[in-house]
Design a protein around this motif. Structure first.
Motif, PDB file in Angstrom:
ATOM      1  N   PHE A  27       0.842  -1.206   0.000  1.00  0.00           N
ATOM      2  CA  PHE A  27       0.000   0.000   0.000  1.00  0.00           C
ATOM      3  C   PHE A  27       0.873   1.250   0.000  1.00  0.00           C
ATOM      4  O   PHE A  27       0.634   2.202  -0.756  1.00  0.00           O
ATOM      5  CB  PHE A  27      -0.921  -0.010   1.216  1.00  0.00           C
ATOM      6  CG  PHE A  27      -1.785   1.216   1.345  1.00  0.00           C
ATOM      7  CD1 PHE A  27      -3.011   1.284   0.703  1.00  0.00           C
ATOM      8  CD2 PHE A  27      -1.373   2.305   2.099  1.00  0.00           C
ATOM      9  CE1 PHE A  27      -3.808   2.413   0.809  1.00  0.00           C
ATOM     10  CE2 PHE A  27      -2.158   3.444   2.212  1.00  0.00           C
ATOM     11  CZ  PHE A  27      -3.387   3.498   1.571  1.00  0.00           C
ATOM     12  N   LEU A  28       1.903   1.252   0.843  1.00  0.00           N
ATOM     13  CA  LEU A  28       2.788   2.414   0.920  1.00  0.00           C
ATOM     14  C   LEU A  28       3.562   2.614  -0.381  1.00  0.00           C
ATOM     15  O   LEU A  28       3.990   3.733  -0.687  1.00  0.00           O
ATOM     16  CB  LEU A  28       3.761   2.249   2.091  1.00  0.00           C
ATOM     17  CG  LEU A  28       3.124   2.246   3.493  1.00  0.00           C
ATOM     18  CD1 LEU A  28       4.200   2.106   4.561  1.00  0.00           C
ATOM     19  CD2 LEU A  28       2.314   3.522   3.727  1.00  0.00           C
ATOM     20  N   GLY A  34      -7.181   1.456  -3.511  1.00  0.00           N
ATOM     21  CA  GLY A  34      -8.114   1.674  -2.417  1.00  0.00           C
ATOM     22  C   GLY A  34      -7.388   1.618  -1.084  1.00  0.00           C
ATOM     23  O   GLY A  34      -6.164   1.696  -1.022  1.00  0.00           O
ATOM     24  N   THR A  35      -8.143   1.467  -0.015  1.00  0.00           N
ATOM     25  CA  THR A  35      -7.524   1.415   1.312  1.00  0.00           C
ATOM     26  C   THR A  35      -7.487  -0.026   1.807  1.00  0.00           C
ATOM     27  O   THR A  35      -7.929  -0.950   1.122  1.00  0.00           O
ATOM     28  CB  THR A  35      -8.290   2.304   2.304  1.00  0.00           C
ATOM     29  OG1 THR A  35      -7.537   2.391   3.524  1.00  0.00           O
ATOM     30  CG2 THR A  35      -9.675   1.727   2.600  1.00  0.00           C
ATOM     31  N   THR A  36      -6.936  -0.204   2.971  1.00  0.00           N
ATOM     32  CA  THR A  36      -6.922  -1.520   3.611  1.00  0.00           C
ATOM     33  C   THR A  36      -7.281  -1.346   5.085  1.00  0.00           C
ATOM     34  O   THR A  36      -6.972  -0.325   5.692  1.00  0.00           O
ATOM     35  CB  THR A  36      -5.538  -2.195   3.526  1.00  0.00           C
ATOM     36  OG1 THR A  36      -4.551  -1.318   4.093  1.00  0.00           O
ATOM     37  CG2 THR A  36      -5.158  -2.513   2.097  1.00  0.00           C
ATOM     38  N   HIS A  37      -7.921  -2.358   5.637  1.00  0.00           N
ATOM     39  CA  HIS A  37      -8.246  -2.388   7.056  1.00  0.00           C
ATOM     40  C   HIS A  37      -7.551  -3.610   7.640  1.00  0.00           C
ATOM     41  O   HIS A  37      -8.030  -4.737   7.497  1.00  0.00           O
ATOM     42  CB  HIS A  37      -9.761  -2.478   7.265  1.00  0.00           C
ATOM     43  CG  HIS A  37     -10.504  -1.323   6.666  1.00  0.00           C
ATOM     44  ND1 HIS A  37     -10.811  -1.254   5.321  1.00  0.00           N
ATOM     45  CD2 HIS A  37     -11.005  -0.188   7.225  1.00  0.00           C
ATOM     46  CE1 HIS A  37     -11.460  -0.128   5.070  1.00  0.00           C
ATOM     47  NE2 HIS A  37     -11.595   0.530   6.205  1.00  0.00           N
ATOM     48  N   LEU A  38      -6.408  -3.382   8.259  1.00  0.00           N
ATOM     49  CA  LEU A  38      -5.583  -4.491   8.721  1.00  0.00           C
ATOM     50  C   LEU A  38      -6.062  -5.026  10.063  1.00  0.00           C
ATOM     51  O   LEU A  38      -6.615  -4.292  10.877  1.00  0.00           O
ATOM     52  CB  LEU A  38      -4.125  -4.044   8.809  1.00  0.00           C
ATOM     53  CG  LEU A  38      -3.527  -3.499   7.504  1.00  0.00           C
ATOM     54  CD1 LEU A  38      -2.075  -3.100   7.706  1.00  0.00           C
ATOM     55  CD2 LEU A  38      -3.655  -4.519   6.375  1.00  0.00           C
ATOM     56  N   ALA A  39      -5.821  -6.317  10.270  1.00  0.00           N
ATOM     57  CA  ALA A  39      -6.285  -6.980  11.490  1.00  0.00           C
ATOM     58  C   ALA A  39      -5.132  -7.592  12.270  1.00  0.00           C
ATOM     59  O   ALA A  39      -5.327  -8.566  13.003  1.00  0.00           O
ATOM     60  CB  ALA A  39      -7.314  -8.054  11.151  1.00  0.00           C
ATOM     61  N   MET A  84      -3.987  -5.929  -5.204  1.00  0.00           N
ATOM     62  CA  MET A  84      -3.210  -5.212  -6.228  1.00  0.00           C
ATOM     63  C   MET A  84      -3.943  -5.150  -7.569  1.00  0.00           C
ATOM     64  O   MET A  84      -3.361  -4.747  -8.566  1.00  0.00           O
ATOM     65  CB  MET A  84      -1.841  -5.878  -6.388  1.00  0.00           C
ATOM     66  CG  MET A  84      -0.981  -5.795  -5.134  1.00  0.00           C
ATOM     67  SD  MET A  84       0.468  -6.873  -5.195  1.00  0.00           S
ATOM     68  CE  MET A  84       1.437  -6.058  -6.454  1.00  0.00           C
ATOM     69  N   SER A  85      -5.211  -5.571  -7.569  1.00  0.00           N
ATOM     70  CA  SER A  85      -6.044  -5.532  -8.779  1.00  0.00           C
ATOM     71  C   SER A  85      -5.445  -6.344  -9.915  1.00  0.00           C
ATOM     72  O   SER A  85      -5.403  -5.902 -11.064  1.00  0.00           O
ATOM     73  CB  SER A  85      -6.279  -4.079  -9.226  1.00  0.00           C
ATOM     74  OG  SER A  85      -6.963  -3.359  -8.231  1.00  0.00           O
TER      75      SER A  85
END
Length: 325
Positions: A27-28, A34-39, A84-85
């Protein structure tokens, strides 16, 4: 649980942690769309619960669902390629981070609308009951969903029909940026609501994979025996902010420090060492996870982009997009 099984669960958690670290790094680098929601920090819930389920059980997750997809059979390469589509992504680049789905293993989706999947899990459980398959539906959700109407509707109907469904709340103390305790009338946002629907409500250490596995296994046996749904509140903590745009500065430093010392991987590793498993054996599991994720990153980087002609496939169950009435 024998040490062989615990080591396997530890390795799976390490694989998930490293996959999410890779997602963060990609992502960086601008490679994740888009965004990510890490767990990171939640791994023991997905892994422990999955270890207690049958392969044909149904699983529904939230937009913070990378770990659930991986625990239910998705590979790091499939997940990272999706983020990464790439054409080789889990959903062919149509889902992205928030919609990881692998229907072939009954991982029936990650959902961005808070609480929307809880009635869907009820529907899956109703189907299993009608067909007499003995299958269980499990809905994982965050603490914020406990104040959503769909949560209460789903619990009520599941209780009325005594459905084989397990509701698992991953309580990480924050509903996005707001402390759940600030906006909820009861101390336990999930478990304390269970008595209103006449179903069991339990609390478990969500960072201890052994405790999660044992608790889910017991509640699953109860549901399969026809005794109806249960509500499990798993206490945990996310290592990152709500999403990649959130530095999480609203969290007290001492709270973060306390929870980071209660890391799921550290707890499992401590159990293994205490049981006599050599440190080198545990380290080897870490190394295997690192290698798998490194290979997954390279494969996803080199994968082709999706064919635009595929955009309107898989809209309906027949694989197409033709409208009909």
């Amino acid at each position: 649980m024998d040490t062989g099984e615990l080591l396997a669960l530890y390795e799976q958690m390490a694989l998930i942690r490293r996959t999410e670290k890779a997602a963060h790094d990609l992502f960086l680098q601008g490679l994740v769309k888009g965004t990510t929601h890490l767990a990171a920090g939640h791994e023991a819930i997905a892994v422990g619960a999955s270890a207690a389920l049958r392969d044909d059980d149904y699983v529904f997750a939230t937009y913070r669902g990378h770990h659930h997809a991986l625990a239910r059979g998705a590979t790091p390469e499939e997940c990272l390629a999706e983020l990464m589509s790439r054409a080789t992504g889990l959903c062919g680049a149509k889902g992205g981070s928030m919609h990881l789905t692998k229907a072939a293993t009954n991982m029936l989706g990650s959902y961005a609308i808070v609480g929307a999947h809880l009635p869907m899990a009820v529907g899956a459980a109703w189907s299993a009951k009608l067909r007499g398959t003995g299958q269980l539906a499990v809905a994982f959700f965050g603490d914020g969903a406990t104040n959503i109407g769909a949560f209460h509707e789903a619990l009520n109907l599941a209780a009325v029909w005594k459905l084989p469904v397990l509701f698992v709340c991953e309580n990480n103390l924050y509903m996005e940026y707001t402390p759940i305790a600030d906006v909820t009338a009861v101390p336990r946002p999930a478990a304390d609501r269970a008595p209103a629907y006449g179903i069991p409500g339990e609390v478990v250490d969500g960072n201890d994979v052994v405790s999660v596995r044992e608790t889910v296994a017991r509640l699953a046996r109860r549901a399969r025996a026809g005794e109806g749904p249960a509500l499990l509140e798993a206490e945990t903590y996310r290592h990152f902010g709500h999403s990649r745009t959130d530095p999480a500065t609203y969290r007290p430093a001492e709270e973060v420090e306390r929870w980071l010392k209660h890391d799921p991987l550290d707890i499992a590793r401590g159990r293994l060492v205490e049981a006599g498993v050599p440190e080198a054996t545990v380290t080897a599991a870490d190394d295997r996870a690192r290698t798998v994720v490194q290979q997954a990153v390279e494969a996803a980087r080199n994968a082709p982009s999706p064919d635009p002609r595929e955009a309107f496939t898989d809209v309906w169950a027949d694989g197409g997009a033709a409208w009909r009435t």
